[in-house]
Write an enzyme that holds these catalytic residues in place. Structure first.
Site, PDB file in Angstrom:
ATOM      1  N   LYS A 110       0.829  -1.202   0.000  1.00  0.00           N
ATOM      2  CA  LYS A 110       0.000   0.000   0.000  1.00  0.00           C
ATOM      3  C   LYS A 110       0.864   1.253   0.000  1.00  0.00           C
ATOM      4  O   LYS A 110       0.543   2.246  -0.684  1.00  0.00           O
ATOM      5  CB  LYS A 110      -0.914   0.004   1.225  1.00  0.00           C
ATOM      6  N   HIS A 159      -8.938 -29.666 -32.916  1.00  0.00           N
ATOM      7  CA  HIS A 159      -9.871 -28.645 -32.431  1.00  0.00           C
ATOM      8  C   HIS A 159     -10.689 -29.153 -31.252  1.00  0.00           C
ATOM      9  O   HIS A 159     -11.918 -29.022 -31.210  1.00  0.00           O
ATOM     10  CB  HIS A 159     -10.776 -28.165 -33.557  1.00  0.00           C
TER      11      HIS A 159
END
Length: 529
Positions: free
Chosen positions: A140, A281
């Protein structure tokens, strides 16, 4: 806030001590004061470094088996104080708080304890409290404080200090803050997910998803989409845990298809014989068992030679030379197997673009787990499809019962159908697929497409008739009408496996009896969308 923030005082408290001593020595050589706790402090002292215990800073000893040691204003004040805020500076002076410019913390090994199957009490003790609190505080305050949570960033930190005369840039601190919050987020995700499972909470109010960056991909499904690959920390055997021995970098589609191939071939235990799955696929275009890998690959290839071109090959046994030679006869994108002998590796080495992936073992397809899919505005979460059947689970519903040999093919077809996009129809004969219909909007169309593919292959191979003659057929879900079943019968199928459960089951059973088919119900479906 200025761009450069000098590092004069550092707190190092790590569970993973890899690289700790080298980092601490490098910091000390730059004149950085070292603070530490417990085992980290001892390791650094043993290496001859001058270290101040956090307990000496706070005036409180480590207590409660180490649960309480850094949760103190002299630690968090040193991390959170804004150096350019007069009130913050005054508070530091009033309370004897010195600034901490660098925090190096990695957390208790919760994920490692989970991976080795630690019991509930041990898991609780591996939940870090002070570490995440310090990381969040330092991150922070990245305007002034540098936060390092990963060993792999030690070198980058030292390079940054060298480049900036013992200081770090704001951009560097920003990046490290983001990494820090991602780490605590992933850590909390692991804890909350474990605890939900431990207490039997199947639908927790909140779910957290986390991953660790593995590689950047050239693009996604299409070239205009950016993409990356992240691992989930589960260590499940498969494409994420595989070692790539050769070939081009894997693409997004390669990874997706290889995962589909490996999960499918893992349905077939090596001790029960060689098996091969060829995927295109994300759908199987050929799956077979054989006397050996070459036999299995050849049978799988002969199901749909056209679609196999440019496909993914997955094997359930280590790759051998004769199979490797056969595979290289056509263009193949990826081969994944639980091992490969030296001769096979030499053969593949001649094909520079062919990727060879080696896994330590097959996946456990019966293993419980979760599957996720993103939708607009949310995430769908379900159990992994780990359903499986035995002969005892099958219910014969026709006048004719399947023979022992037909039952083998029916169960084989059922395993394959589980991995075919719905609506799925799979024809199998003698332990090999001979026709696969996938992803159609109607089951009838899937049956027709699979049969047509079989006819085309029969012509290409010079066979007098399609291999669907005398085959077993699997449907991933019930036949809503008799038309799909009758199409399978017209293609030559002699027995059928399907879930049952349609409002028209009686009509479908009657049609099967009239066509002379044997049919079994499973009571379980395998939709795959």
């Amino acid at each position: 806030m200025t761009d450069l923030s000098p590092v004069r005082r550092a707190l190092l408290s790590v569970s993973d001590k890899t690289g700790l001593i080298d980092l601490a020595k490098a910091l000390a050589a730059r004149g950085v004061v070292l603070l530490s706790t417990g085992g980290s402090a001892k390791a650094m002292r043993d290496a001859g470094l001058d270290v101040t215990d956090v307990a000496d800073v706070t005036g409180f000893p480590e207590m409660m088996d180490g649960r309480v040691k850094t949760l103190h204003p002299k630690v968090h004040g040193g991390l959170l104080a804004l150096r350019d805020n007069d009130d913050h500076v005054a508070a530091m002076n009033d309370h004897g708080i010195e600034g901490i410019d660098l925090l190096v913390v990695n957390l208790y090994p919760f994920e490692a304890a989970l991976a080795r199957g630690a019991d509930y009490d041990e898991m609780i003790e591996n939940i870090d409290i002070g570490g995440p609190a310090m990381i969040r505080a330092a991150a922070k305050n990245h305007s002034f404080v540098t936060t390092i949570v990963d060993v792999e960033d030690y070198d980058a930190l030292l390079a940054e200090l060298d480049a900036n005369d013992g200081a770090t840039t704001y951009a560097f601190r920003q990046r490290q803050a983001q990494i820090a919050y991602a780490r605590t987020g992933a850590y909390d995700a692991a804890v909350s997910t474990w605890m939900a499972a431990a207490i039997g909470e199947t639908q927790p109010r909140r779910r957290v998803f986390a991953g660790t960056f593995a590689q950047e991909l050239r693009y996604g499904e299409n070239s205009h989409q950016s993409a990356a690959f992240y691992t989930d920390g589960s260590n499940r055997p498969g494409v994420a845990a595989a070692q790539q021995l050769q070939g081009k970098e894997l693409s997004y589609n390669n990874i997706n298809d290889t995962d589909a191939a490996f999960e499918l071939v893992s349905e077939f235990l090596p001790k029960e014989g060689a098996a091969c799955a060829i995927i295109k696929h994300a759908n199987p275009c050929g799956v077979a068992k054989g006397d050996n890998l070459l036999d299995a690959y050849t049978k799988a290839f002969d199901c749909d030679r056209t679609s196999a071109f440019g496909g993914i090959v997955a094997l359930n046994q280590p790759l051998d030379a004769v199979t490797a030679e056969k595979i290289t006869e056509i263009f193949t994108e990826v081969v994944i197997a639980p091992g490969a002998d030296d001769a096979a590796k030499e053969i593949f080495a001649k094909k520079k673009n062919l990727r060879l992936l080696i896994t330590p073992q097959l996946a456990n397809t019966a293993e419980a787990g979760l599957a996720y899919r993103q939708v607009s505005g949310g995430m769908l979460v379900q159990d992994r499809d780990n359903g499986f059947l035995t002969l005892d689970d099958l219910k014969v519903v026709t006048k004719k019962a399947p023979t022992d040999e037909q039952l083998k093919d029916l169960l084989f077809a059922w395993k394959v159908a589980k991995h075919v996009k719905s609506n799925a129809i799979v024809y199998v004969k003698d332990g090999a697929t001979v026709g696969v219909g996938a992803g159609q909007m109607s089951r009838l169309d899937s049956a027709l497409i699979a049969a047509k593919k079989a006819e085309r292959m029969a012509d290409a191979m010079g066979l007098p008739q399609p291999l669907t003659i005398g085959s077993a057929v699997a449907s991933d879900a019930f036949f809503p009408f008799a038309d799909g079943l009758l199409e399978a019968a017209a293609a030559g199928a002699t027995c059928v496996i399907q879930p049952g459960g349609s409002m028209r089951d009686d009509e479908v059973i009657a049609a099967a009896d009239e066509a002379g088919l044997a049919m079994v119900f499973t009571g379980m479906r395998h939709f795959r969308h």
